[in-house]
Design a protein around this motif. Structure first.
Motif, PDB file in Angstrom:
ATOM      1  N   SER A   1     -12.271  21.930  -4.253  1.00 10.38           N
ATOM      2  CA  SER A   1     -12.934  20.996  -5.160  1.00 10.38           C
ATOM      3  C   SER A   1     -12.545  19.580  -4.768  1.00 10.38           C
ATOM      4  O   SER A   1     -11.642  19.364  -3.950  1.00 10.38           O
ATOM      5  CB  SER A   1     -12.537  21.273  -6.620  1.00 10.38           C
ATOM      6  OG  SER A   1     -11.133  21.121  -6.785  1.00 10.38           O
ATOM      7  N   GLY A   2     -13.238  18.610  -5.373  1.00  6.85           N
ATOM      8  CA  GLY A   2     -12.925  17.234  -5.066  1.00  6.85           C
ATOM      9  C   GLY A   2     -13.960  16.280  -5.625  1.00  6.85           C
ATOM     10  O   GLY A   2     -14.734  16.627  -6.522  1.00  6.85           O
ATOM     11  N   ALA A   3     -13.966  15.059  -5.086  1.00  7.09           N
ATOM     12  CA  ALA A   3     -14.893  14.005  -5.518  1.00  7.09           C
ATOM     13  C   ALA A   3     -15.894  13.736  -4.408  1.00  7.09           C
ATOM     14  O   ALA A   3     -15.576  13.861  -3.225  1.00  7.09           O
ATOM     15  CB  ALA A   3     -14.125  12.730  -5.845  1.00  7.09           C
ATOM     16  N   PHE A   4     -17.124  13.365  -4.803  1.00  4.67           N
ATOM     17  CA  PHE A   4     -18.133  13.022  -3.807  1.00  4.67           C
ATOM     18  C   PHE A   4     -18.805  11.707  -4.171  1.00  4.67           C
ATOM     19  O   PHE A   4     -18.849  11.286  -5.330  1.00  4.67           O
ATOM     20  CB  PHE A   4     -19.177  14.130  -3.656  1.00  4.67           C
ATOM     21  CG  PHE A   4     -20.182  14.206  -4.773  1.00  4.67           C
ATOM     22  CD1 PHE A   4     -21.352  13.468  -4.736  1.00  4.67           C
ATOM     23  CD2 PHE A   4     -19.950  15.013  -5.875  1.00  4.67           C
ATOM     24  CE1 PHE A   4     -22.267  13.529  -5.774  1.00  4.67           C
ATOM     25  CE2 PHE A   4     -20.857  15.082  -6.917  1.00  4.67           C
ATOM     26  CZ  PHE A   4     -22.023  14.338  -6.866  1.00  4.67           C
ATOM     27  N   TYR A   5     -19.322  11.058  -3.135  1.00  2.00           N
ATOM     28  CA  TYR A   5     -20.051   9.809  -3.265  1.00  2.00           C
ATOM     29  C   TYR A   5     -21.291   9.917  -2.368  1.00  2.00           C
ATOM     30  O   TYR A   5     -21.192  10.379  -1.230  1.00  2.00           O
ATOM     31  CB  TYR A   5     -19.210   8.615  -2.817  1.00  2.00           C
ATOM     32  CG  TYR A   5     -17.858   8.551  -3.476  1.00  2.00           C
ATOM     33  CD1 TYR A   5     -17.639   7.761  -4.598  1.00  2.00           C
ATOM     34  CD2 TYR A   5     -16.785   9.293  -2.967  1.00  2.00           C
ATOM     35  CE1 TYR A   5     -16.391   7.709  -5.200  1.00  2.00           C
ATOM     36  CE2 TYR A   5     -15.543   9.259  -3.565  1.00  2.00           C
ATOM     37  CZ  TYR A   5     -15.347   8.466  -4.686  1.00  2.00           C
ATOM     38  OH  TYR A   5     -14.113   8.427  -5.292  1.00  2.00           O
ATOM     39  N   LEU A   6     -22.418   9.486  -2.851  1.00  2.00           N
ATOM     40  CA  LEU A   6     -23.657   9.547  -2.089  1.00  2.00           C
ATOM     41  C   LEU A   6     -24.408   8.239  -2.239  1.00  2.00           C
ATOM     42  O   LEU A   6     -24.589   7.743  -3.361  1.00  2.00           O
ATOM     43  CB  LEU A   6     -24.543  10.699  -2.595  1.00  2.00           C
ATOM     44  CG  LEU A   6     -25.983  10.757  -2.065  1.00  2.00           C
ATOM     45  CD1 LEU A   6     -25.985  11.107  -0.585  1.00  2.00           C
ATOM     46  CD2 LEU A   6     -26.801  11.782  -2.844  1.00  2.00           C
ATOM     47  N   ARG A   7     -24.802   7.648  -1.117  1.00  2.00           N
ATOM     48  CA  ARG A   7     -25.627   6.439  -1.137  1.00  2.00           C
ATOM     49  C   ARG A   7     -26.679   6.570  -0.058  1.00  2.00           C
ATOM     50  O   ARG A   7     -26.376   6.509   1.135  1.00  2.00           O
ATOM     51  CB  ARG A   7     -24.781   5.179  -0.908  1.00  2.00           C
ATOM     52  CG  ARG A   7     -25.541   3.886  -1.225  1.00  2.00           C
ATOM     53  CD  ARG A   7     -24.667   2.671  -0.997  1.00  2.00           C
ATOM     54  NE  ARG A   7     -24.573   2.342   0.424  1.00  2.00           N
ATOM     55  CZ  ARG A   7     -23.726   1.438   0.926  1.00  2.00           C
ATOM     56  NH1 ARG A   7     -22.876   0.818   0.127  1.00  2.00           N
ATOM     57  NH2 ARG A   7     -23.712   1.184   2.219  1.00  2.00           N
ATOM     58  N   ARG A   8     -27.904   6.799  -0.477  1.00  2.00           N
ATOM     59  CA  ARG A   8     -28.986   6.926   0.487  1.00  2.00           C
ATOM     60  C   ARG A   8     -29.523   5.543   0.855  1.00  2.00           C
ATOM     61  O   ARG A   8     -29.539   4.648   0.018  1.00  2.00           O
ATOM     62  CB  ARG A   8     -30.119   7.786  -0.106  1.00  2.00           C
ATOM     63  CG  ARG A   8     -29.684   9.185  -0.414  1.00  2.00           C
ATOM     64  CD  ARG A   8     -30.832  10.196  -0.450  1.00  2.00           C
ATOM     65  NE  ARG A   8     -32.111   9.655  -0.830  1.00  2.00           N
ATOM     66  CZ  ARG A   8     -32.633   9.762  -2.062  1.00  2.00           C
ATOM     67  NH1 ARG A   8     -31.976  10.382  -3.022  1.00  2.00           N
ATOM     68  NH2 ARG A   8     -33.805   9.252  -2.329  1.00  2.00           N
ATOM     69  N   PRO A   9     -29.934   5.377   2.115  1.00  2.00           N
ATOM     70  CA  PRO A   9     -30.060   6.439   3.107  1.00  2.00           C
ATOM     71  C   PRO A   9     -28.780   6.689   3.901  1.00  2.00           C
ATOM     72  O   PRO A   9     -28.046   5.753   4.204  1.00  2.00           O
ATOM     73  CB  PRO A   9     -31.151   5.902   4.038  1.00  2.00           C
ATOM     74  CG  PRO A   9     -30.964   4.413   3.991  1.00  2.00           C
ATOM     75  CD  PRO A   9     -30.554   4.113   2.566  1.00  2.00           C
ATOM     76  N   GLY A  10     -28.523   7.952   4.161  1.00  2.00           N
ATOM     77  CA  GLY A  10     -27.605   8.349   5.209  1.00  2.00           C
ATOM     78  C   GLY A  10     -26.134   8.417   4.926  1.00  2.00           C
ATOM     79  O   GLY A  10     -25.369   8.859   5.774  1.00  2.00           O
ATOM     80  N   ARG A  11     -25.682   7.986   3.742  1.00  2.00           N
ATOM     81  CA  ARG A  11     -24.251   7.869   3.541  1.00  2.00           C
ATOM     82  C   ARG A  11     -23.731   8.799   2.446  1.00  2.00           C
ATOM     83  O   ARG A  11     -24.319   8.892   1.376  1.00  2.00           O
ATOM     84  CB  ARG A  11     -23.881   6.419   3.240  1.00  2.00           C
ATOM     85  CG  ARG A  11     -24.030   5.525   4.464  1.00  2.00           C
ATOM     86  CD  ARG A  11     -24.074   4.059   4.132  1.00  2.00           C
ATOM     87  NE  ARG A  11     -24.106   3.255   5.346  1.00  2.00           N
ATOM     88  CZ  ARG A  11     -25.194   3.047   6.083  1.00  2.00           C
ATOM     89  NH1 ARG A  11     -26.346   3.583   5.708  1.00  2.00           N
ATOM     90  NH2 ARG A  11     -25.134   2.326   7.183  1.00  2.00           N
ATOM     91  N   MET A  12     -22.619   9.440   2.738  1.00  2.00           N
ATOM     92  CA  MET A  12     -21.951  10.279   1.757  1.00  2.00           C
ATOM     93  C   MET A  12     -20.469  10.357   2.106  1.00  2.00           C
ATOM     94  O   MET A  12     -20.058  10.031   3.224  1.00  2.00           O
ATOM     95  CB  MET A  12     -22.542  11.684   1.732  1.00  2.00           C
ATOM     96  CG  MET A  12     -22.230  12.504   2.951  1.00  2.00           C
ATOM     97  SD  MET A  12     -22.784  14.211   2.816  1.00  2.00           S
ATOM     98  CE  MET A  12     -22.030  14.864   4.316  1.00  2.00           C
ATOM     99  N   ARG A  13     -19.689  10.768   1.111  1.00  2.00           N
ATOM    100  CA  ARG A  13     -18.249  10.947   1.315  1.00  2.00           C
ATOM    101  C   ARG A  13     -17.772  12.055   0.400  1.00  2.00           C
ATOM    102  O   ARG A  13     -18.135  12.084  -0.782  1.00  2.00           O
ATOM    103  CB  ARG A  13     -17.496   9.659   0.995  1.00  2.00           C
ATOM    104  CG  ARG A  13     -15.971   9.771   1.172  1.00  2.00           C
ATOM    105  CD  ARG A  13     -15.283   8.495   0.724  1.00  2.00           C
ATOM    106  NE  ARG A  13     -13.839   8.555   0.890  1.00  2.00           N
ATOM    107  CZ  ARG A  13     -13.184   8.127   1.961  1.00  2.00           C
ATOM    108  NH1 ARG A  13     -13.851   7.589   2.969  1.00  2.00           N
ATOM    109  NH2 ARG A  13     -11.859   8.217   2.031  1.00  2.00           N
TER     110      ARG A  13
END
Length: 206
Positions: A66-78
């Protein structure tokens, strides 16, 4: 798919192009109800530009994380995995970077060589000429849609699940070229407007 690519994809999956090439369900063959479900899912995806949240992941051998996620379109995630893993997976717009600080192992793969490119596309359109919709299955409160990149049909598939009392993306499953599946369930997902560029840089220490 090489072992390296499978490892990267499994990590990246802890976090979506409609061509009609190859076998499978073409969009022209969708029923009116399936078209309605796809349209609703696409309308939601159009609003999912910049978000953060928590995830839980089940890997091909039943391993859980489990964990944390970050998404910023276009193209970016963590994806930041909780201890003891502390694995970090980042898409920077071109590559997916996987950094394992415990083993000090770094891996890199072009994003467009994974099914995740379908999620990270600028508009995440489910009606792009590059996507092949394989199945659209109604559920009690939403739907399940399986997609494949028509340009690279052998690279695997992406299944998105939408629904809930507040309609949203609830989970996805990435299946690689060998059929190994990694399931990601989103415990929370919150729109944000100030995700820093630094989140989406190569996580490997310089």
């Amino acid at each position: 798919m090489s072992l390296t690519r499978r490892n990267i994809l499994a990590g990246a999956a802890a976090f979506t192009a409609l061509g009609l090439a190859g076998p499978g369900l073409a969009q022209t063959n969708l029923t009116p109800e399936q078209r309605r479900l796809v349209a609703r899912a696409q309308a939601y995806m159009a609003t999912m530009r910049s978000v953060r949240g928590r995830f839980s992941e089940t890997g091909p051998r039943g391993q859980r994380a489990s964990g944390a996620f970050y998404l910023r379109r276009p193209g970016r995630m963590r994806f930041e995995y909780d201890a003891p893993s502390r694995l970090v997976v980042v898409a920077d717009g071109t590559f997916i970077h996987r950094w394992d600080p415990r083993l000090e192992v770094y891996q890199q793969l072009p994003t467009n060589q994974t099914p995740l490119s379908l999620l990270l596309d600028n508009d995440a359109s489910l009606s792009s000429r590059y996507i092949r919709i394989e199945t659209v299955t109604p559920t009690a409160d939403g739907c399940q849609i399986t997609l494949r990149d028509a340009r690279r049909p052998r690279e695997g598939s992406l299944t998105l699940v939408f629904g809930g009392s507040s309609y949203r993306l609830r989970e996805w499953t990435v299946r690689d070229a060998q059929g190994a599946a990694t399931r990601v369930q989103l415990a929370t997902i919150t729109p944000v407007s100030n995700l820093a560029d630094s989140l989406f840089r190569n996580p490997r220490p310089s």
